[in-house]
Every structure is written in structure tokens, then in C-alpha cells.
Design a protein around this motif. Structure first.
Motif, mmCIF file in Angstrom:
data_model
loop_
_atom_site.group_PDB
_atom_site.id
_atom_site.type_symbol
_atom_site.label_atom_id
_atom_site.label_comp_id
_atom_site.label_asym_id
_atom_site.label_seq_id
_atom_site.Cartn_x
_atom_site.Cartn_y
_atom_site.Cartn_z
ATOM 1 N N ASP A 1 0.550 -7.998 -7.629
ATOM 2 C CA ASP A 1 -0.213 -6.873 -8.505
ATOM 3 C C ASP A 1 -1.866 -7.354 -8.336
ATOM 4 O OD1 ASP A 1 1.709 -5.196 -9.072
ATOM 5 O OD2 ASP A 1 2.011 -6.221 -10.972
ATOM 6 N N ALA A 2 -2.024 -8.567 -8.315
ATOM 7 C CA ALA A 2 -3.422 -9.304 -8.206
ATOM 8 C C ALA A 2 -3.928 -8.864 -7.025
ATOM 9 C CB ALA A 2 -3.399 -10.636 -8.719
ATOM 10 N N LEU A 3 -3.265 -9.232 -5.964
ATOM 11 C CA LEU A 3 -3.609 -8.927 -4.885
ATOM 12 C C LEU A 3 -3.959 -7.585 -4.678
ATOM 13 C CD1 LEU A 3 -1.525 -11.154 -2.195
ATOM 14 C CD2 LEU A 3 -3.985 -11.337 -2.803
ATOM 15 N N ALA A 4 -3.120 -6.524 -4.915
ATOM 16 C CA ALA A 4 -3.285 -5.261 -4.833
ATOM 17 C C ALA A 4 -4.454 -4.514 -5.598
ATOM 18 C CB ALA A 4 -1.865 -4.442 -5.145
ATOM 19 N N GLN A 5 -4.746 -5.443 -6.929
ATOM 20 C CA GLN A 5 -5.992 -4.643 -7.661
ATOM 21 C C GLN A 5 -6.966 -5.671 -8.018
ATOM 22 O OE1 GLN A 5 -3.594 -4.310 -11.418
ATOM 23 N NE2 GLN A 5 -2.069 -3.154 -10.322
ATOM 24 N N SER A 6 -7.339 -6.433 -6.880
ATOM 25 C CA SER A 6 -8.549 -7.494 -6.797
ATOM 26 C C SER A 6 -9.784 -6.442 -6.938
ATOM 27 C CB SER A 6 -8.598 -8.235 -5.562
ATOM 28 O OG SER A 6 -7.524 -9.368 -5.799
ATOM 29 N N GLY A 7 -10.760 -7.165 -7.490
ATOM 30 C CA GLY A 7 -11.964 -6.537 -7.507
ATOM 31 C C GLY A 7 -12.557 -6.086 -6.212
ATOM 32 N N GLU A 8 -13.948 -6.011 -6.302
ATOM 33 C CA GLU A 8 -14.735 -5.540 -4.920
ATOM 34 C C GLU A 8 -14.704 -6.528 -4.019
ATOM 35 O OE1 GLU A 8 -16.327 -2.714 -4.421
ATOM 36 O OE2 GLU A 8 -15.483 -2.030 -6.443
ATOM 37 N N LEU A 9 -14.735 -6.064 -2.589
ATOM 38 C CA LEU A 9 -14.675 -7.133 -1.642
ATOM 39 C C LEU A 9 -15.989 -7.558 -1.136
ATOM 40 C CD1 LEU A 9 -12.551 -4.865 0.767
ATOM 41 C CD2 LEU A 9 -11.967 -6.930 -0.088
ATOM 42 N N SER A 10 -16.100 -8.537 -0.550
ATOM 43 C CA SER A 10 -17.296 -8.954 -0.146
ATOM 44 C C SER A 10 -18.218 -8.033 0.898
ATOM 45 C CB SER A 10 -17.150 -10.519 0.512
ATOM 46 O OG SER A 10 -16.774 -10.311 1.747
ATOM 47 N N GLU A 11 -19.503 -8.222 0.936
ATOM 48 C CA GLU A 11 -20.124 -7.219 1.772
ATOM 49 C C GLU A 11 -19.601 -7.328 3.280
ATOM 50 O OE1 GLU A 11 -24.371 -7.332 1.511
ATOM 51 O OE2 GLU A 11 -24.822 -7.054 -0.621
ATOM 52 N N ARG A 12 -19.560 -8.115 3.845
ATOM 53 C CA ARG A 12 -18.985 -8.683 5.023
ATOM 54 C C ARG A 12 -17.600 -7.939 5.254
ATOM 55 N NH1 ARG A 12 -20.196 -10.186 10.443
ATOM 56 N NH2 ARG A 12 -18.230 -10.669 11.252
ATOM 57 N N ASP A 13 -16.617 -8.412 4.236
ATOM 58 C CA ASP A 13 -15.210 -7.704 4.195
ATOM 59 C C ASP A 13 -15.358 -6.189 4.289
ATOM 60 O OD1 ASP A 13 -13.966 -10.004 4.590
ATOM 61 O OD2 ASP A 13 -13.645 -10.270 2.463
ATOM 62 N N ALA A 14 -16.228 -5.643 3.504
ATOM 63 C CA ALA A 14 -16.353 -4.267 3.351
ATOM 64 C C ALA A 14 -16.879 -3.504 4.768
ATOM 65 C CB ALA A 14 -17.285 -3.815 2.103
ATOM 66 N N LEU A 15 -17.993 -4.322 5.150
ATOM 67 C CA LEU A 15 -18.460 -3.902 6.522
ATOM 68 C C LEU A 15 -17.512 -3.864 7.759
ATOM 69 C CD1 LEU A 15 -20.852 -2.971 8.119
ATOM 70 C CD2 LEU A 15 -21.429 -5.345 8.599
ATOM 71 N N GLU A 16 -16.632 -5.042 7.646
ATOM 72 C CA GLU A 16 -15.583 -4.974 8.858
ATOM 73 C C GLU A 16 -14.556 -4.014 8.778
ATOM 74 O OE1 GLU A 16 -13.933 -8.827 8.635
ATOM 75 O OE2 GLU A 16 -15.644 -9.992 9.383
ATOM 76 N N ILE A 17 -14.237 -3.639 7.355
ATOM 77 C CA ILE A 17 -13.175 -2.453 7.025
ATOM 78 C C ILE A 17 -13.865 -1.290 7.503
ATOM 79 C CG2 ILE A 17 -12.228 -1.126 5.518
ATOM 80 C CD1 ILE A 17 -11.690 -3.667 3.956
ATOM 81 N N GLU A 18 -15.111 -0.822 7.328
ATOM 82 C CA GLU A 18 -15.956 0.241 7.831
ATOM 83 C C GLU A 18 -15.607 0.515 9.114
ATOM 84 O OE1 GLU A 18 -19.742 3.001 7.101
ATOM 85 O OE2 GLU A 18 -19.583 0.936 6.232
ATOM 86 N N PHE A 19 -16.003 -0.690 9.988
ATOM 87 C CA PHE A 19 -16.115 -0.893 11.201
ATOM 88 C C PHE A 19 -14.655 -0.484 12.059
ATOM 89 C CE2 PHE A 19 -16.480 -3.362 15.284
ATOM 90 C CZ PHE A 19 -17.508 -2.665 15.929
ATOM 91 N N LEU A 20 -13.679 -1.280 11.355
ATOM 92 C CA LEU A 20 -12.442 -1.127 12.080
ATOM 93 C C LEU A 20 -11.894 0.484 11.724
ATOM 94 C CD1 LEU A 20 -10.830 -4.562 11.033
ATOM 95 C CD2 LEU A 20 -11.279 -3.713 13.322
ATOM 96 N N ARG A 21 -12.222 1.057 10.549
ATOM 97 C CA ARG A 21 -11.735 2.267 10.362
ATOM 98 C C ARG A 21 -12.414 3.437 11.357
ATOM 99 N NH1 ARG A 21 -12.167 2.078 3.896
ATOM 100 N NH2 ARG A 21 -10.025 1.628 3.443
ATOM 101 N N ALA A 22 -13.599 3.023 11.568
ATOM 102 C CA ALA A 22 -14.347 3.978 12.379
ATOM 103 C C ALA A 22 -13.877 3.908 13.822
ATOM 104 C CB ALA A 22 -15.757 3.561 12.631
ATOM 105 N N GLN A 23 -13.200 2.568 14.265
ATOM 106 C CA GLN A 23 -12.752 2.612 15.499
ATOM 107 C C GLN A 23 -11.310 3.371 15.600
ATOM 108 O OE1 GLN A 23 -13.603 -1.067 18.039
ATOM 109 N NE2 GLN A 23 -13.955 -1.855 15.941
ATOM 110 N N ARG A 24 -10.647 3.853 14.614
ATOM 111 C CA ARG A 24 -9.447 4.310 14.481
ATOM 112 C C ARG A 24 -9.505 5.746 14.378
ATOM 113 N NH1 ARG A 24 -6.300 -0.339 10.964
ATOM 114 N NH2 ARG A 24 -6.800 -2.010 12.084
ATOM 115 N N THR A 25 -10.561 6.407 14.553
ATOM 116 C CA THR A 25 -11.034 7.982 14.422
ATOM 117 C C THR A 25 -10.589 8.598 15.637
ATOM 118 O OG1 THR A 25 -13.094 7.736 14.726
ATOM 119 C CG2 THR A 25 -12.464 7.596 12.392
ATOM 120 N N PRO A 26 -10.220 9.840 15.708
ATOM 121 C CA PRO A 26 -10.018 10.555 16.843
ATOM 122 C C PRO A 26 -11.393 10.586 17.593
ATOM 123 C CG PRO A 26 -8.980 11.912 14.968
ATOM 124 C CD PRO A 26 -9.882 10.765 14.446
ATOM 125 N N LEU A 27 -12.448 10.682 16.835
ATOM 126 C CA LEU A 27 -13.454 10.804 17.810
ATOM 127 C C LEU A 27 -14.134 9.559 18.703
ATOM 128 C CD1 LEU A 27 -16.427 11.695 18.511
ATOM 129 C CD2 LEU A 27 -17.407 10.879 16.456
#
Length: 477
Positions: A65-91
Motif C-alpha cells: 500500500d505504501a508503494l502504491a500510495q507514495s507521494g510525488e515522484l522526483s522531477e527526473r522520475d516524472a520526466l522519464e515517465i512522460e518520455f516513456l509514455r510518449a514513445q508508447r503512443t500510436p503517433l
């Protein structure tokens, strides 16, 4: 509870591991998995079962539960997630680019730059793939422009005149031979083929200056050839949005009409007919050997400019739906709340609908109609085409009917549309008998929710077009 967002969960697992000072190998040993499999989890490349998450949480001295409900990610982690998501789009997949792995060596600036570029591409494609509402708004503006200029484009008239003069045209109908001469003057050759893609009327090879036509319809291909040549003459390229697409169609169709019914001969012909009080779309059509629709539309180009007669033009499907419309005589077309006409249902008492109910479907039908904006005279004729029958109508104010053949008609009807009581509300007896006992199944227009395709002209199978051109291109010696 395992969250659905594997990317976010993976980053939280990695953040907790780093917080504890565990290397990837040490953490892998704790949970009994290979480091490569742990990397897959931390990079969010697969979802975790609840039991797996619980094992990972235990190894990290925390709870699932703690892992699933942890607080905000670091700026780097958030950027990496956005970058990876962008590469998984149909576009991104449509671009044919390899996936860029996220490593420590990949800088924030590089990822931000890539995201900016992908964002711009997404915006571009969103504009191109806008809903038909965007097309209707563009068409609304285009029709307003046409009304303001009386549906007359002087620059296109001059262009048509120059092409006809270049091939020695003098007068009378523009034959297929003359069209062929225009093509040759522009450097094109015409080719009849049996394998033209179904979604096309013609294909132009601008490298070898060829225009391909369907062999089955070559005898009636004047307009098709001229539309292809018009696009070349006017320097048209693939449209960038709906407004551009509609403008191109208007201009190429106008130039085609101006060549088939040249202003230099058509205007004097119409003026002479007006002088005799014998203006007739059917006679105009016959003189140039074109369809009734082409003649009616061309008449709307010249009527105000040369005859000082305001007019309206309608193409209406037998179902009553408007397909094309133009007016500068203040007639009130049916519209939606935004003023769009196309797709709206014409009053059943108008000539455009009445022509379907009479025995005068052969030849022209004329009537007067008392409308909210005044009394109008209109003449209509039915033509058949793909998808059914269509009425083509040209009308004008009562005061201008004196110039037209058919003004002596005794047919006079009344229309109160858009008042619903005119023709849109059934009789009370029918409502009482069938109102709660009927449920019609509507025929959905297949293009109702269609968006403007990317990388191709609307409605054209680009793969078939390019394969066709490849088949008809001789191999290099």
C-alpha cells in the motif's frame, strides 16, 4: 491493491531501492529475480501481480500500500515517465522510430526537446484529424466569401480564358479534343487504364506529366481531366486542413466550369437570353453539352456579375438533405444553430423536394414558393448519381422571374419553414396512433464521425495510389 500505472509503480520501486542504498544486484538477490527482470519492472514494462508487489515491498522494508500510495515522484522520475509514455503512443509508432531507452546518460534537456517535438506533432495531427464540425465551420466561412463576391472569381476566369486562347478555342462546346490539347499545352499526356484505384477519379504523375483516367468512363472524362489539370495550374498541394481542402475544391471546380462554359461566350449567350426573357438552365446545358448540375452551378457564377440577377443554387438528395448550396438573393436555407446548411433537410414544399413527387422528373420543373423571406421562383431537375437521385435547383426572387423560361408556371406553394408546423411535425392523429408504437432505425452516414486522414487526401487510399503509379512506371534502363 496493484495500481494500473506500471510506469509510476516501477519508478516508486526504484526510488525506494535507491533510498535504501541497494544496488540493482542486491535488490535482485533479495527478491530472487535476475537484474534484467528487475529492470523491466522498474521501467514499467510489465504489470505486477499482487503477490509480486508484496514480495517486493517486503524486500524494501515497506508495504505494498505504501508503494502504491507514495507521494510525488522526483522531477527526473516524472520526466522519464512522460518520455516513456510518449514513445508508447500510436503517433510515435507511426513514425517508425526506434524506442529510446531511458538511461542515466540521457539528459533532461534531450528528453524535454523530444517531448516538445512530439507535442508539436500531436497538435498538428489533432488539427488535421479534427471532427467534421471543423469542416462545417470552414465551409460556413467559405460560403460567406462566395456570397460576398457573387460567386464570381475573376482571377480564375482569366486563367480559363488564357488556357483556351493558348489552344485556339473559338466558340461552342469544349470537346474532349480541346481538353486533350489543353493537357498537351501544359505538358501532360492522358492515359486510360483499367486498374485505377476505386477511391480515385484520376491520378496525376507530376514527374512524368501523366494523368491517368478510368478506361470505362473516358468518354465522359472532360471534367475529371480538367479538375486534375486545374490542381496543377493553380499549384495545389495536399491540403493542410479542412479550410484548405474546401478552398481547393471550390477553385479547381470553378476553373473546370470556366473552361467548359467559357465566360467569353457564355456571358453574351446569357445576356441575349435575358433580353428575350428566355433564360433557361436546360438550354444553357444543351449549348455546351454538360450536365445540368455543371450548367446550374456555372450559371450561379455568372448571373450576378453579368445579368445583375441574385440567385440561389441547391443540390438536394432525394432524402431531402442539402449536399451543396449557394445564395446571394437572401433566401433562407435550412440551417443548424451555427448557420451550416449542408446536411440539413429542405422544406418539402420547396421546388427542390416537390420535383421528386411530380411526373415532371423528365425535363425541368418550376414553381413559385411563398417563403418567410418573400416569394421566390425556382426551377429544378433531377439527375441520378452514386447514392441515388438528386435535384439541382436554381432560384431567384419573384421580381427576377420575368427573365426566365418557366415563369408562367401556375404552381405556387407556401413554406413557413423553419417553423416546425410547416412540414416537420406529423398530424396529431398520426402521433396518437403511432407515436409510442414506432422506433425507426436510422441510416448512419459512414462519414459522420470521420476525421481528416493524415498523410493523404480525404477519401483516397494512398497505398493503392502509390502502388498504381509504381505499376505504371517503366523500369529504369
Amino acid at each position: 491493491m496493484v495500481p494500473n500505472d506500471a510506469l509510476t509503480l516501477g519508478r516508486r520501486i526504484r526510488a525506494r531501492r535507491v533510498e535504501l542504498g541497494l544496488s540493482l544486484q542486491e535488490f535482485s538477490d533479495r527478491i530472487g529475480k535476475a537484474p534484467s527482470r528487475v529492470s523491466v519492472i522498474e521501467n514499467g514494462q510489465r504489470d505486477l501481480r499482487l503477490s509480486e508487489l508484496q514480495d517486493i515491498a517486503t524486500a524494501l522494508d515497506t508495504s505494498s500500500d505504501a508503494l502504491a500510495q507514495s507521494g510525488e515522484l522526483s522531477e527526473r522520475d516524472a520526466l522519464e515517465i512522460e518520455f516513456l509514455r510518449a514513445q508508447r503512443t500510436p503517433l510515435y509508432a507511426s513514425l517508425g522510430l526506434p524506442e529510446i531507452p531511458v538511461r542515466k546518460s540521457l539528459s533532461d534537456e534531450t528528453m524535454q526537446a523530444m517531448l516538445k517535438l512530439l507535442g508539436e506533432l500531436t497538435e498538428l495531427h489533432s488539427t488535421r484529424a479534427a471532427t467534421p464540425e471543423v469542416a462545417r465551420l470552414a465551409n460556413l466561412q467559405l460560403r460567406a466569401d462566395q456570397r460576398e463576391r457573387g460567386n464570381y472569381f475573376e482571377e480564375l476566369e482569366r486563367e480559363a480564358e488564357a488556357l483556351l486562347r493558348a489552344v485556339g478555342y473559338r466558340e461552342g462546346p469544349v470537346s474532349m479534343d480541346t481538353v486533350k490539347q489543353i493537357a498537351e499545352h501544359l505538358g501532360f499526356t492522358l492515359h486510360a487504364v483499367t486498374d485505377l484505384p476505386y477511391s480515385t477519379r484520376s491520378i496525376t504523375d507530376s514527374e512524368r506529366m501523366r494523368v491517368y483516367l478510368s478506361a470505362s468512363g473516358v468518354s465522359r472524362s472532360r471534367s475529371v481531366v480538367l479538375q486534375a489539370l486545374a490542381a496543377h495550374v493553380l499549384g495545389k498541394r495536399e491540403p493542410v486542413d479542412y479550410g484548405d481542402l474546401l478552398q481547393q475544391r471550390v477553385e479547381t471546380n470553378y476553373l473546370t466550369g470556366a473552361i467548359l462554359l467559357p465566360e467569353s461566350s457564355a456571358a453574351p449567350l446569357l445576356r441575349a437570353s435575358k433580353q428575350r426573357r428566355d433564360l433557361s438552365i436546360e438550354e444553357f446545358r444543351g449549348h455546351y453539352g454538360v450536365t445540368y448540375e455543371t450548367a446550374a452551378h456555372r450559371f450561379s457564377n455568372l448571373a450576378t456579375q453579368h445579368l445583375e440577377i441574385p440567385v440561389h443554387f441547391l443540390k438536394v438528395h432525394e432524402s431531402g438533405a442539402v449536399l451543396k448550396a449557394y445564395e446571394n438573393d437572401s433566401v433562407l436555407f435550412p440551417t443548424d444553430a451555427l448557420g451550416n446548411v449542408e446536411g440539413q433537410i429542405v422544406c418539402r414544399w420547396w421546388s427542390a423536394r416537390q420535383v421528386f413527387t411530380t411526373d415532371q422528373r423528365i425535363g425541368t420543373y418550376s414553381q413559385y414558393t411563398d417563403k418567410p423571406a418573400g416569394t421566390y421562383w425556382c426551377t429544378s431537375q433531377v439527375e441520378s448519381g452514386p447514392g441515388g437521385s438528386y435535384s439541382i435547383s436554381v432560384g431567384t426572387k419573384f421580381s427576377e422571374a420575368k427573365w426566365f423560361r418557366g415563369r408562367d408556371t401556375s404552381v405556387r406553394l407556401r413554406s413557413d419553414c423553419p417553423n416546425p408546423s410547416c412540414c416537420r411535425e406529423p398530424e396529431e392523429e398520426l402521433v396518437e396512433r403511432w407515436g409510442e408504437r414506432s422506433y425507426p432505425s436510422a441510416r448512419m452516414n459512414s462519414s459522420l464521425l470521420a476525421a481528416m486522414p493524415t498523410g493523404t487526401f480525404t477519401g483516397v487510399d494512398r497505398v493503392a495510389v502509390l502502388e498504381f503509379l509504381q505499376r505504371h512506371t517503366p523500369e529504369s534502363p
